[in-house]
Write a protein that holds these residues in place. Structure first.
Motif, mmCIF file in Angstrom:
data_model
loop_
_atom_site.group_PDB
_atom_site.id
_atom_site.type_symbol
_atom_site.label_atom_id
_atom_site.label_comp_id
_atom_site.label_asym_id
_atom_site.label_seq_id
_atom_site.Cartn_x
_atom_site.Cartn_y
_atom_site.Cartn_z
ATOM 1 N N ALA A 53 2.661 10.870 1.115
ATOM 2 C CA ALA A 53 3.555 11.530 0.156
ATOM 3 C C ALA A 53 4.626 12.345 0.867
ATOM 4 O O ALA A 53 5.782 12.370 0.438
ATOM 5 N N ASP A 90 3.410 5.485 3.845
ATOM 6 C CA ASP A 90 2.259 5.577 2.951
ATOM 7 C C ASP A 90 1.785 6.998 2.702
ATOM 8 O O ASP A 90 0.783 7.191 2.033
ATOM 9 N N ARG A 96 7.681 -3.374 -6.005
ATOM 10 C CA ARG A 96 7.929 -2.030 -6.510
ATOM 11 C C ARG A 96 8.075 -1.053 -5.362
ATOM 12 O O ARG A 96 7.287 -1.062 -4.427
ATOM 13 N N SER A 97 9.081 -0.204 -5.454
ATOM 14 C CA SER A 97 9.264 0.838 -4.456
ATOM 15 C C SER A 97 8.343 2.004 -4.766
ATOM 16 O O SER A 97 8.043 2.280 -5.929
ATOM 17 N N ARG A 98 7.904 2.663 -3.724
ATOM 18 C CA ARG A 98 7.036 3.835 -3.906
ATOM 19 C C ARG A 98 7.856 5.082 -4.107
ATOM 20 O O ARG A 98 8.895 5.261 -3.586
ATOM 21 N N TYR A 151 8.866 1.871 5.510
ATOM 22 C CA TYR A 151 7.475 1.453 5.327
ATOM 23 C C TYR A 151 6.603 2.685 5.523
ATOM 24 O O TYR A 151 6.281 3.053 6.654
ATOM 25 N N GLY A 167 8.030 0.514 0.833
ATOM 26 C CA GLY A 167 6.956 -0.426 0.571
ATOM 27 C C GLY A 167 6.071 -0.597 1.781
ATOM 28 O O GLY A 167 6.192 0.130 2.770
ATOM 29 N N SER A 168 5.194 -1.576 1.686
ATOM 30 C CA SER A 168 4.360 -1.920 2.838
ATOM 31 C C SER A 168 5.144 -2.892 3.705
ATOM 32 O O SER A 168 6.000 -3.626 3.220
ATOM 33 N N MET A 217 7.293 9.967 2.347
ATOM 34 C CA MET A 217 8.070 9.381 1.258
ATOM 35 C C MET A 217 9.050 10.395 0.681
ATOM 36 O O MET A 217 10.215 10.076 0.415
ATOM 37 N N ASP A 225 4.696 -6.300 -2.387
ATOM 38 C CA ASP A 225 4.854 -5.674 -3.687
ATOM 39 C C ASP A 225 6.328 -5.350 -3.864
ATOM 40 O O ASP A 225 6.947 -4.735 -2.980
#
Length: 133
Positions: free
Chosen positions: A103, A101, A131-133, A99, A123-124, A106, A129
């Protein structure tokens, strides 16, 4: 109400038996039924548990034990990686969930998951959502 106190070792064994029983029942009713454990990688140290499940999802492997976005300590990471890598070596999949947020976080999570050879979902925490970030 009478509370029964079990030792940690006994609680772990009861969980192994519980999951093994559920898996056997589900597979007898529906051949090919898949059981995926979630977290609790310390249960992978029990051969009956590792044999009963088909995969494991692990949240917060790299980040988040001390708050979202906070890098986990090397000791925490090592404690989780040892049983997860042994499970992977048995040919069964591990799925990572983080989890994050930023860059930077990630990118590091993607790099580490790739080095392990496992899929990663970012994700959150609300998982609102797909969709994976």
């Amino acid at each position: 109400m009478l509370a029964i106190r079990l030792s940690r070792a006994r609680r772990m064994q009861v969980m192994v038996e519980f999951v093994s029983t559920i898996a056997a029942y589900a597979r007898s009713a529906q051949p090919g039924f898949i059981v995926v454990g979630q977290n609790a990688e310390e249960l992978l140290n029990y051969p009956d548990y590792a044999a009963a499940i088909d995969g494991v999802g692990k949240e917060d492997l790299f980040f988040g034990l001390d708050g979202d976005g906070t890098l986990n300590s090397k000791g925490e990471l090592r404690a989780s990686l040892t049983p997860l890598q042994r499970f992977l070596a048995s040919g069964k999949p591990v799925f990572l969930i983080e989890y994050l947020d930023t860059a930077e976080a990630m990118a590091l999570a993607h790099k580490n998951a790739e080095a392990l050879g496992v899929p990663l979902f970012i994700g959150s925490r609300e998982l609102d959502d797909v969709r994976s970030r």
